[in-house]
Write an enzyme that holds these catalytic residues in place. Sequence first.
Site, PDB file in Angstrom:
ATOM      1  N   TYR A 187       2.777  24.909  13.792  1.00 23.59           N
ATOM      2  CA  TYR A 187       2.651  25.854  12.678  1.00 23.59           C
ATOM      3  C   TYR A 187       4.022  26.233  12.140  1.00 23.59           C
ATOM      4  O   TYR A 187       4.284  27.389  11.810  1.00 23.59           O
ATOM      5  CB  TYR A 187       1.856  27.105  13.112  1.00 23.59           C
ATOM      6  CG  TYR A 187       0.514  26.713  13.697  1.00 23.59           C
ATOM      7  CD1 TYR A 187      -0.486  26.217  12.872  1.00 23.59           C
ATOM      8  CD2 TYR A 187       0.259  26.774  15.064  1.00 23.59           C
ATOM      9  CE1 TYR A 187      -1.697  25.798  13.394  1.00 23.59           C
ATOM     10  CE2 TYR A 187      -0.949  26.361  15.592  1.00 23.59           C
ATOM     11  CZ  TYR A 187      -1.925  25.874  14.754  1.00 23.59           C
ATOM     12  OH  TYR A 187      -3.118  25.455  15.264  1.00 23.59           O
ATOM     13  N   GLU A 228      -9.956  21.139  20.891  1.00 29.15           N
ATOM     14  CA  GLU A 228      -9.144  20.933  19.680  1.00 29.15           C
ATOM     15  C   GLU A 228      -7.790  21.625  19.810  1.00 29.15           C
ATOM     16  O   GLU A 228      -7.482  22.538  19.045  1.00 29.15           O
ATOM     17  CB  GLU A 228      -9.891  21.509  18.461  1.00 29.15           C
ATOM     18  CG  GLU A 228     -11.284  20.955  18.240  1.00 29.15           C
ATOM     19  CD  GLU A 228     -12.078  21.738  17.184  1.00 29.15           C
ATOM     20  OE1 GLU A 228     -11.651  22.843  16.784  1.00 29.15           O
ATOM     21  OE2 GLU A 228     -13.139  21.237  16.776  1.00 29.15           O
ATOM     22  N   ARG A 283      -1.521  24.159  19.163  1.00 26.91           N
ATOM     23  CA  ARG A 283      -0.315  24.835  19.654  1.00 26.91           C
ATOM     24  C   ARG A 283       0.095  24.362  21.052  1.00 26.91           C
ATOM     25  O   ARG A 283       1.276  24.172  21.315  1.00 26.91           O
ATOM     26  CB  ARG A 283      -0.602  26.350  19.689  1.00 26.91           C
ATOM     27  CG  ARG A 283       0.616  27.216  19.910  1.00 26.91           C
ATOM     28  CD  ARG A 283       0.217  28.694  20.032  1.00 26.91           C
ATOM     29  NE  ARG A 283      -0.625  29.139  18.942  1.00 26.91           N
ATOM     30  CZ  ARG A 283      -0.173  29.558  17.754  1.00 26.91           C
ATOM     31  NH1 ARG A 283       1.124  29.598  17.528  1.00 26.91           N
ATOM     32  NH2 ARG A 283      -1.013  29.939  16.822  1.00 26.91           N
ATOM     33  N   ARG A 316       6.248  31.733  10.446  1.00 25.68           N
ATOM     34  CA  ARG A 316       5.486  32.504  11.436  1.00 25.68           C
ATOM     35  C   ARG A 316       6.005  33.925  11.670  1.00 25.68           C
ATOM     36  O   ARG A 316       5.205  34.860  11.727  1.00 25.68           O
ATOM     37  CB  ARG A 316       5.394  31.748  12.768  1.00 25.68           C
ATOM     38  CG  ARG A 316       4.704  30.385  12.634  1.00 25.68           C
ATOM     39  CD  ARG A 316       4.466  29.725  13.979  1.00 25.68           C
ATOM     40  NE  ARG A 316       3.519  30.472  14.763  1.00 25.68           N
ATOM     41  CZ  ARG A 316       3.816  31.268  15.778  1.00 25.68           C
ATOM     42  NH1 ARG A 316       5.057  31.395  16.184  1.00 25.68           N
ATOM     43  NH2 ARG A 316       2.874  31.935  16.390  1.00 25.68           N
ATOM     44  N   GLY A 366      -6.934  26.791  20.909  1.00 23.35           N
ATOM     45  CA  GLY A 366      -6.610  28.193  21.153  1.00 23.35           C
ATOM     46  C   GLY A 366      -5.777  28.493  22.369  1.00 23.35           C
ATOM     47  O   GLY A 366      -5.265  29.613  22.510  1.00 23.35           O
ATOM     48  N   TYR A 398       3.069  36.504  10.750  1.00 23.25           N
ATOM     49  CA  TYR A 398       2.321  37.209  11.784  1.00 23.25           C
ATOM     50  C   TYR A 398       3.201  37.929  12.794  1.00 23.25           C
ATOM     51  O   TYR A 398       2.797  38.074  13.941  1.00 23.25           O
ATOM     52  CB  TYR A 398       1.411  36.325  12.629  1.00 23.25           C
ATOM     53  CG  TYR A 398       0.980  34.973  12.251  1.00 23.25           C
ATOM     54  CD1 TYR A 398      -0.173  34.804  11.473  1.00 23.25           C
ATOM     55  CD2 TYR A 398       1.634  33.837  12.737  1.00 23.25           C
ATOM     56  CE1 TYR A 398      -0.643  33.529  11.210  1.00 23.25           C
ATOM     57  CE2 TYR A 398       1.153  32.573  12.469  1.00 23.25           C
ATOM     58  CZ  TYR A 398       0.017  32.426  11.710  1.00 23.25           C
ATOM     59  OH  TYR A 398      -0.469  31.181  11.473  1.00 23.25           O
ATOM     60  N   CYS A 405      15.086  35.597  -0.691  1.00 21.34           N
ATOM     61  CA  CYS A 405      15.166  36.939  -1.264  1.00 21.34           C
ATOM     62  C   CYS A 405      13.918  37.748  -0.974  1.00 21.34           C
ATOM     63  O   CYS A 405      13.108  38.029  -1.862  1.00 21.34           O
ATOM     64  CB  CYS A 405      15.432  36.849  -2.757  1.00 21.34           C
ATOM     65  SG  CYS A 405      16.949  35.957  -3.072  1.00 21.34           S
TER      66      CYS A 405
HETATM   67  C1  PLP Z   1      -6.302  25.895  14.122  1.00 22.08           C
HETATM   68  C2  PLP Z   1      -7.490  25.318  14.760  1.00 22.08           C
HETATM   69  C3  PLP Z   1      -7.407  24.721  16.018  1.00 22.08           C
HETATM   70  C4  PLP Z   1      -6.132  24.687  16.838  1.00 22.08           C
HETATM   71  O1  PLP Z   1      -5.821  25.920  17.375  1.00 22.08           O
HETATM   72  P1  PLP Z   1      -4.604  26.050  18.425  1.00 22.08           P
HETATM   73  O2  PLP Z   1      -4.544  27.493  18.703  1.00 22.08           O
HETATM   74  O3  PLP Z   1      -3.397  25.541  17.752  1.00 22.08           O
HETATM   75  O4  PLP Z   1      -4.965  25.251  19.625  1.00 22.08           O
HETATM   76  C5  PLP Z   1      -8.550  24.132  16.538  1.00 22.08           C
HETATM   77  N1  PLP Z   1      -9.718  24.149  15.859  1.00 22.08           N
HETATM   78  C6  PLP Z   1      -9.844  24.728  14.652  1.00 22.08           C
HETATM   79  C7  PLP Z   1     -11.137  24.702  13.964  1.00 22.08           C
HETATM   80  C8  PLP Z   1      -8.741  25.338  14.068  1.00 22.08           C
HETATM   81  O5  PLP Z   1      -8.867  25.924  12.876  1.00 22.08           O
END
Ligand code: PLP
Length: 418
Positions: free
Chosen positions: A373, A275, A278, A314, A239, A318, A345
Amino acid sequence: MSFFEYQNGHLHAENIPLQKIASAVGTPCYVYSRAAFETQWRTLDTAFGDYPHSIFYAVKANSNIAVLNLLARLGSGFDIVSEGELRRVLAAGGDANNVVFSGVAKSKSELEFAIGKGVRSINIESVAELERVQQVAEKLGVVASIAFRVNPDVDPETHPYISTGMDKAKFGVPMGAAYDAYQRAAALPNIQVHGIACHIGSQITKTSPFSDSLEIVLNLVKRLANKGIEIKQLDLGGGLGIDYQGEVPPSAQEYVTAMLNGVKKHGITLPIGIEPGRYIAGNSGVLLTKVEYLKHNESKNFAIVDAGMNDLLRPSLYQAFHRISAVEKNSTGEKMVFDVVGPVCESSDVLGYDRELDTQAGDLLAVMSAGAYSFSMAGNYNSRVRPAEVMVDDDKVHIIRQREEQEDLIRGESLLPE
Ligand SMILES: *Cc1c(COP(=O)(O)O)cnc(C)c1O
């Protein structure tokens, strides 16, 4: 630090002019920087100091096997959301024991594959999924190592489509149900409780949503400990945001320090997993595209380019912003305001609104921050082939995915009998 910079008016990836890649490989084409991926990964890794930690790179951000291989060589783990992603990790030399499996809808066959390969943790998102994991593990005659992905109901203050940790989202087990879910897990013979996971959203530009959700998770860890259920790993999801248009997200060090302070406050010394997707991939790539035509309406100028929403979804999906830069700075010197639009189109096929550019038909543009992404969301809408992917390593260029061929577009299709 950026690995995509101008040298004498020519935009480069590391030490290769993008113009040269366009000539050799054609457009549209994704161009990545090896040093960018490695620097981002190492920056996060180093921020933990000697605190025990794991980085599970979120494969969905950019799943090219060359990318996964570079990260595996650094010792990265992986966060996957499908059997296909696990197969990619294995093909790239990743270690199944360093993989966590997320996702709300894991099928039986995906679970069989992943548990059979011995992934570190199945991050379970519902009690129904827990029962399925028990069945699959029993059938395989093994004990599956699990975490629950809990939903701390924290507002990550990001775009609603990339916010996942609020009560109205489909993701995770609600906090109110998590305690009972762990008790149920502890009672099942083929389940071993390993960790607790949460992931509240993406492109987060403050530390407070992370600290707030950590606090909620740690309170549950303590309640579970009182019941004799021992959590061995905290997985705090991904995140962390990046700079697309001047955002100033926390640095890797600020982000990690916020987490370390959170655990310290509770006297907890559990290993922390994160995790990131991005943060590692986003600014490690650009989408290289050519201007096909200029078009001037009464109220708008359009730069019509050869990359569209099928290549980079993207902005349409969004309303995401990507900077768009001229690859050669030495055009006419006169800027105009353009909507940069693709060939698809759909009126939403816009890569960028109202961009000041000095550009002509035939010029190259680089859509910046397109490492995450981006290719991984590409599709074949309008029967367009997906672009090539290239990895630059200093002054060397490696094609890491060929441009799709026209024949690929009808593979697997067939006519009805006469
Ligand atoms: C998409 C996702 C991430 C990665 O999120 P980022 O914003 O790209 O760091 C990590 N964990 C889970 C479960 C996700 O779905």
